[in-house]
Motif scaffolding. Structure first.
Motif: not given
Length: 149
Positions: A137-141
Motif C-alpha cells: 500500500x505504501x509502494x502504491x502511494x
C-alpha cells in the motif's frame, strides 16, 4: 570472453563467460551492489535494472544478451536520491527491511517513464516484484506521489 557494456552512462569491459547473469557482472565484477539477489529465477524482482529503459530481471539476463543496450542500475537512477520515485519512497516511508526496494524503485521508475499517470490496474500489471515485508500500500502511494510531481 570480453564484453563491453554501458552501465549508468559509462562503458565497462568485462571478461566473463557469455552465459553469466548480468546481476553477477554488476555485483561481483563491477562492485555495484545496489542491485540485489533474491531468488535467481526472476520471480521476486530484487534484481530489477533497466535495459534501454525497460525494467528487466538481471538474474536471468545473460551478459551476451545485453548487446548494446544501456543498463541503468539503482546507483545510476540518482546517487543523491533526487529522482522523483526515490523522493516519493522516502516521503511515503516505504522501506521496512529494504531488501527489495532497489528493484521496486527501478520497476516503478520504468512504469512512470512509460505511463506517467498510472491507474491501479497499470500499477498492478507493472509492479510484479515481491516485498517480504508487505509494504504494497505504501509502494502504491509512493508511485502516485511520484506521478503527481
Amino acid at each position: 570472453m570480453a564484453y563491453t557494456i554501458r552501465v549508468n552512462g559509462t562503458d565497462h569491459t568485462v571478461d566473463v563467460d557469455g552465459d553469466t547473469p548480468l546481476l553477477w557482472v554488476l555485483r561481483d565484477t563491477l562492485a555495484m551492489t545496489g542491485t540485489k539477489f533474491g531468488c535467481g529465477i526472476a520471480a521476486c524482482g530484487a534484481c530489477t535494472v533497466h535495459l534501454d529503459g525497460v525494467a528487466t530481471r538481471s538474474c536471468i539476463t545473460t551478459i551476451e544478451s545485453v548487446g548494446k543496450a544501456a543498463i541503468t542500475t539503482i546507483e545510476g537512477l540518482s546517487s543523491v536520491r533526487s529522482q522523483r520515485v526515490q523522493q516519493a519512497w522516502i516521503a511515503e516511508d516505504v522501506p521496512q527491511c529494504g531488501y527489495c526496494q532497489s528493484g521496486m524503485i527501478m520497476a516503478a521508475a520504468a512504469l512512470l517513464a512509460q505511463t506517467p499517470k498510472p491507474t491501479d490496474a497499470d500499477i498492478d500489471a507493472a509492479m510484479t516484484n515481491i516485498c517480504r515485508c508487505g509494504t504494497y500500500s505504501r509502494i502504491r502511494s509512493a508511485i502516485y506521489r511520484a506521478a503527481a510531481v
